[in-house]
Design an enzyme around this catalytic site. Structure first.
Site, PDB file in Angstrom:
ATOM      1  N   ILE A   9       0.903  -1.157   0.000  1.00 27.64           N
ATOM      2  CA  ILE A   9       0.000   0.000   0.000  1.00 27.64           C
ATOM      3  C   ILE A   9       0.943   1.209   0.000  1.00 27.64           C
ATOM      4  O   ILE A   9       1.889   1.262   0.792  1.00 27.64           O
ATOM      5  CB  ILE A   9      -0.951  -0.015   1.221  1.00 27.64           C
ATOM      6  CG1 ILE A   9      -1.786   1.266   1.285  1.00 27.64           C
ATOM      7  CG2 ILE A   9      -0.223  -0.213   2.527  1.00 27.64           C
ATOM      8  CD1 ILE A   9      -2.877   1.231   2.381  1.00 27.64           C
ATOM      9  N   SER A  10       0.719   2.136  -0.921  1.00 27.32           N
ATOM     10  CA  SER A  10       1.628   3.276  -1.073  1.00 27.32           C
ATOM     11  C   SER A  10       1.622   4.145   0.176  1.00 27.32           C
ATOM     12  O   SER A  10       0.659   4.154   0.940  1.00 27.32           O
ATOM     13  CB  SER A  10       1.205   4.141  -2.252  1.00 27.32           C
ATOM     14  OG  SER A  10       1.120   3.368  -3.394  1.00 27.32           O
ATOM     15  N   GLN A  11       2.686   4.928   0.320  1.00 27.59           N
ATOM     16  CA  GLN A  11       2.720   5.843   1.470  1.00 27.59           C
ATOM     17  C   GLN A  11       1.628   6.897   1.276  1.00 27.59           C
ATOM     18  O   GLN A  11       1.264   7.219   0.134  1.00 27.59           O
ATOM     19  CB  GLN A  11       4.094   6.466   1.629  1.00 27.59           C
ATOM     20  CG  GLN A  11       4.438   7.564   0.650  1.00 27.59           C
ATOM     21  CD  GLN A  11       5.896   7.964   0.737  1.00 27.59           C
ATOM     22  OE1 GLN A  11       6.703   7.494  -0.034  1.00 27.59           O
ATOM     23  NE2 GLN A  11       6.218   8.840   1.661  1.00 27.59           N
TER      24      GLN A  11
END
Lengths: 804, 236
Positions: free
Chosen positions: B86-88
């Site tokens: 999950i992207s930052q």
């Protein structure tokens, strides 16, 4: 009389067992390197070498500390150590596959516990090497009166083990070959089985070992691969399945199919249609290529990429494709009307797959009359082929998608050196071109280095104004460079402009290019890209080489590390530029060598040196002992690394070079050691051998490279003979200083012998990674100078040792 | 002698226990989320109101695996298994802002992952169509999204073909890197539409790329380097 005959028979039995066991240890080491390369990355091969050295060093220490106890028990202990070492070859690999011990290189720098897991792996794999080295050490010490024969058997066995494993790994998967190494070790234990003492213990170990070997053969188990490796991720795709697997010395080759696998690297936005589904080929779990097909009536997807540059600028009848991998560039060349394609395939298993099992899938591409497939190293091909000229030499696309991770930073690549490009230039027809494509990397490194290499080549070939011979075009993802034998004509330049406009690409380098042309379709956010590129192309000695925080100077045969970009002294600046968390992912390979060096050095101190501190009341002159034997440890490994790196160019493959160099050095050094026993004067032996080695290294530093290049085209058999002579000459003498020094200590300073073993082992652990780092930073010649200095210092210290 | 030691151990244990309870408390996620938006997102120049509102509203901790919840609002990508992340938060916000989302937008997302990006978009636009190729991920994300949003459609399929029945799209958000941009996606982008896509190998340094379609012309713009590297390993 009978007793003498029995003793001689027993001795012969032990000598044979020692040779066989030594073969199993080397085989285990090489097989383990393959296994770790598959599960993790091949850089951990350094870790395995370092662990093996550590095992031998620690065994020396144990032998020094518990000499009497070990020798007293030697008759039953040696077979026991051999069988337990064989057992642990299988147990260690089993343990390393347990979830608790699995480490992952991608999270190594962001999850601290990974370092602990890595250290645990060090210890797990250390055990079989320690046990094995102890068996060898006990035998060598116990039979010091016949040290020549035993040492010779040890080195001959090791050499043979290296040779055999190359054959085995070309035919068997590494996981299936692992029990073979163990069974060789158990055979050695059977040969020297002692019936009189501790029979039950020995038998138990043998039976347990045999059971493990059977389990290993019947159920070798799974090979857990990092979830971040390309193959792991591909297998998550719908209906993904491995349809073919083949062993190869390069690593395990897998062919995967899935309806979601399509291949069109940096395809133009102008392409309308369907990107065909293709099978993917993986080498040791990393993407290697796709299975191409050639349908004359089907649009070749590569004509919609920047890689088409060479073909839109002229008719290319004769095309050379170095390192053509699975051959998509062959289909591309044929689509563009090439009549004679020379494709160099460097992996044998891939060539066989494409010619046989995948022949139908690839529309019999490798059987096409216009295609000649060579199984050879690309640089070897350039040396070997005379009198043929090409209209285009198309190099494979550089770097992985998205740029370098630095994983190849320490890998020699003799196809991308300035000297290699000069050879390619000499093979071009009057209108010939060399073309090379790279993914755009962030921050730019590969792109700059390609430009610098091409311009350097042009200048070396007497082209005063390289810009007239140079073109580059860019899509959203890739950049293709091309140099032409003739200056670019207006007509050619117009064709390139028209192609760019049609494909929504932008020209980057063209004679007379305007600034506004460079960003029409694909905009870059980093301001200096074009300025940097212009400086590299236009200025003879561009300052940017020093100014830029990454190493972007061209690679040469002396420093053949095209993928080396890291400047250690600019660490802070690079970390600021890319973020300290991202840095490891740019320069992973380089950092792994550092980690191996530091971790290996620390463990060498803990496992080899610290136990020796327990030895009190040393006689005077310990410092000379440390310097002398330390220099021998470093010098020997430095020479070995130099030979390996030089012979990669000569033989065209790292594994052949490693196998030839290690085997020959071991046999020759063993012979030297055997002969040294006949020289009674130890002082003279130690001094004259170190001086002779120093002089030989000096001569080799001047003559070895030209000699190798002038003989590179000899028939294989002649090459092997020549290599044997060239390596064995210094290696023969390098087998002498160690026994010479030990004998010197034996004359009144016996208490220092453990230190001699320990320091020698410790320095050997450190030397592999250290020599590699020096070679990457400063080139082979500097490594050679260091090797020379080490032996010269040993020569000076030997005199001091003798004078006391 | 033993008593003081026991007392100290009990105190430490109680403190650790309390700390865990404190972090598990829902209100604290709320506080962490607001702090995340102020410090990591607004603080770095994301000003689009709709994006900021969505980032404040969506409980990110629900979209990360249970063992990663403590880091849900940290400035870092997190592993969600299957080699995916999950992207930052900042990248999610940036990718949302860059497509200039509006209430009437129809957005296609390729690579549902944990569903967080789709949830953010669902807070802003009319409808989100999201496609995930890894079945277990798609199923989990789908169930989670369906609980809260009726304007999200999840499909487990190969994102290469886009979602033709609902095309054209005002924007396309590709969260999984690809080495070619599938022609069907370009075709399914509206004239004047924007597509955001990371270019580069997963788990290496990547470059965010903005693709804009204007009539016959299609342009690309490299925006910023991003990292999709996890800070911890994850179990599949």
């Amino acid at each position: 009389m009978l007793n003498k005959a029995v003793s001689a028979f027993k001795s012969q039995r032990l000598i044979i067992a020692l040779g066989i066991f030594s073969a199993s240890i080397i085989a285990f080491q090489l097989i383990l390197m393959q296994l770790i390369s598959f599960m993790q990355w091949y850089h951990f091969a350094y870790m395995i070498i370092s662990i093996a050295m550590l095992g031998f060093g620690a065994a020396g220490t144990a032998l020094a500390l518990y000499r009497m106890q070990l020798l007293r028990a030697s008759s039953w202990l040696v077979p026991l150590l051999m069988s337990t070492s064989g057992m642990f070859m299988l147990i260690s690999f089993y343990l390393a596959r347990l979830p608790f011990f699995q480490f992952d290189v991608y999270v190594l720098f962001v999850e601290r516990k990974q370092f602990l897991i890595l250290a645990a792996n060090y210890l797990i794999f250390f055990i079989p090497f320690l046990l094995g080295a102890l068996a060898i050490g006990v035998l060598l010490t116990k039979h010091s009166d016949e040290i020549g024969k035993y040492y010779f058997s040890n080195l001959l066995g090791s050499g043979a083990g290296g040779g055999i494993v190359v054959i085995i790994l070309n035919r068997f998967f590494a996981i299936d070959a692992l029990p073979l190494a163990a069974i060789i070790a158990l055979s050695a234990a059977v040969i020297c089985f002692e019936r009189q003492q501790m029979k039950k213990l020995q038998l138990s170990a043998l039976v347990a070992g045999l059971v493990l070997v059977i389990i290993g053969f019947v159920n070798p188990g799974q090979m857990p691969m990092s979830q971040y490796k390309a193959l792991s991720r591909t297998m998550l795709l719908p209906e993904a399945e491995i349809i073919l697997s083949k062993p190869d010395i390069h690593g395990r080759i897998d062919v995967v199919q899935s309806p979601a696998l399509r291949y069109a690297p940096s395809l133009s936005f102008g392409f309308i249609g369907d990107v065909p589904v293709k099978k993917n080929v993986f080498s040791n779990g990393e993407f290697y290529g796709v299975v191409p097909r050639f349908m004359p009536n089907e649009t070749n997807i590569h004509t919609y990429t920047t890689e088409n540059l060479a073909y839109i600028t002229g008719k290319r009848n004769n095309v050379l494709l170095p390192d053509a991998a699975t051959g998509p560039a062959i289909a591309h060349a044929l689509y563009n009307g090439a009549q004679n394609v020379h494709a160099i395939i460097e992996v044998k298993a891939v060539k066989e797959l494409m010619k046989n099992e995948l022949a139908e899938n690839s529309s019999l591409l490798f059987h096409d009359d216009r295609v000649q497939v060579f199984f050879q190293d690309s640089r070897q091909f350039l040396f070997a082929q005379k009198g043929i000229v090409y209209d285009a030499i198309i190099l494979p696309r550089m770097e992985s998608f998205g740029g370098s991770t630095g994983l190849n930073a320490i890998t020699e690549n003799y196809t991308l050196t300035v000297e290699a490009f000069e050879q390619m230039w000499d093979k071009l027809s009057d209108n010939g071109v060399i073309s090379i494509t790279s993914w755009m990397d962030y921050p730019p490194r590969t792109t700059y280095k390609i430009a610098a290499t091409l311009v350097h080549t042009l200048r070396n070939k007497g082209i005063d104004n390289p810009v007239d011979h140079l073109a580059a075009i860019r899509s959203w993802g890739t950049i293709t460079f091309m140099i032409s034998r003739q200056p670019m004509q207006d007509e050619t330049i117009e064709k390139i402009r028209e192609f760019c406009s049609r494909m929504l690409f932008d020209p980057v380098l063209l004679p007379g290019i305007k600034a506004e042309e460079r960003e029409v379709y694909n905009f870059l956010e980093f301001d200096d890209f074009f300025n940097h590129l212009d400086e590299i192309v236009n200025v003879e000695h561009p300052e940017i080489f020093d100014r830029y925080p990454f190493f972007i100077e061209p690679a040469t045969d002396d420093k053949p590390y095209f993928n080396r970009f890291f400047k250690p002294l600019r660490f802070k600046e690079i970390a600021e530029k890319v973020g300290s968390d991202d840095l490891p992912f740019l320069e992973l390979g380089y950092l792994i060598v550092w980690i191996t060096l530091i971790q290996g050095a620390l463990l060498a101190i803990v496992l080899i040196i610290l136990p020796l501190l327990r030895l009190k009341s040393l006689s005077k002159g310990k410092i000379y002992t440390i310097i002398y034997f330390g220099c021998l440890g470093l010098g020997y490994m430095f020479v070995e690394i130099i030979f390996i790196q030089r012979f990669i160019l000569f033989f065209g493959h790292p594994l052949y070079a490693v196998s030839a160099v290690i085997s020959t050095m071991m046999v020759a050094s063993g012979a030297g050691s055997l002969l040294s026993g006949r020289i009674k004067n130890s002082v003279w032996l130690a001094r004259s051998s170190t001086l002779l080695i120093t002089l030989l290294i000096l001569v080799y530093s001047l003559l070895m490279t030209p000699l190798l290049i002038s003989t590179i085209n000899l028939p294989v058999f002649m090459k092997v003979v020549f290599a044997f002579i060239l390596i064995s000459l210094p290696a023969f003498f390098m087998g002498m200083p160690f026994p010479g020094g030990i004998r010197l200590l034996d004359q009144g300073r016996k208490d220092q012998i453990p230190w001699a073993w320990g320091i020698n082992g410790c320095m050997s652990v450190i030397a592999t990674a250290l020599a590699t780092l020096i070679s990457v930073e400063a080139g082979f010649r500097v490594v050679m100078v260091f090797a020379l200095l080490f032996y010269f210092v040993a020569f000076l210290v030997a005199r001091l040792l003798a004078s006391r | 002698m033993i008593k003081p030691v026991l007392l100290k151990v009990s105190l430490v244990l109680s403190f650790v226990l309390l700390l865990n309870v404190y972090y598990a408390f829902p209100q604290d996620y709320e506080r962490q989320r607001q702090h995340m938006v102020d410090a990591q997102i607004r603080g770095r120049g994301i000003n689009d109101r709709a994006t900021l509102r969505a980032m404040r509203a969506v409980p990110r901790h629900l979209y990360v695996p249970a063992d990663q919840r403590a880091f849900a609002y940290s400035d870092r990508p997190l592993p969600i298994g299957y080699g995916q992340t999950i992207s930052q938060p900042y990248i999610v916000a940036y990718m949302t802002e860059i497509i200039k989302p509006r209430k009437d937008f129809k957005v296609l997302e390729i690579g549902t992952g944990s569903g967080y990006q789709a949830a953010i978009l669902a807070e802003i636009v009319d409808h989100v169509y999201t496609i995930e190729i890894v079945e277990p991920l798609g199923k989990t994300a789908g169930e989670l999204l369906m609980r809260k949003y009726d304007n999200v459609s999840v499909k487990i399929a190969d994102g290469y073909y886009g979602w033709e029945e609902h095309a054209p799209f005002d924007a396309i958000v590709v969260t999984a890197a690809a080495e070619h941009i599938p022609p069907p996606l370009i075709e399914q982008l509206k004239d004047g539409g924007r597509m955001i896509i990371p270019v580069g190998s997963p788990f290496r340094v990547q470059q965010l790329m903005l693709i804009e379609k204007k009539g016959e012309s299609i342009t690309s713009r490299s925006l910023m380097p991003v990292r999709f590297v996890p800070f911890t390993s994850a179990d599949n």
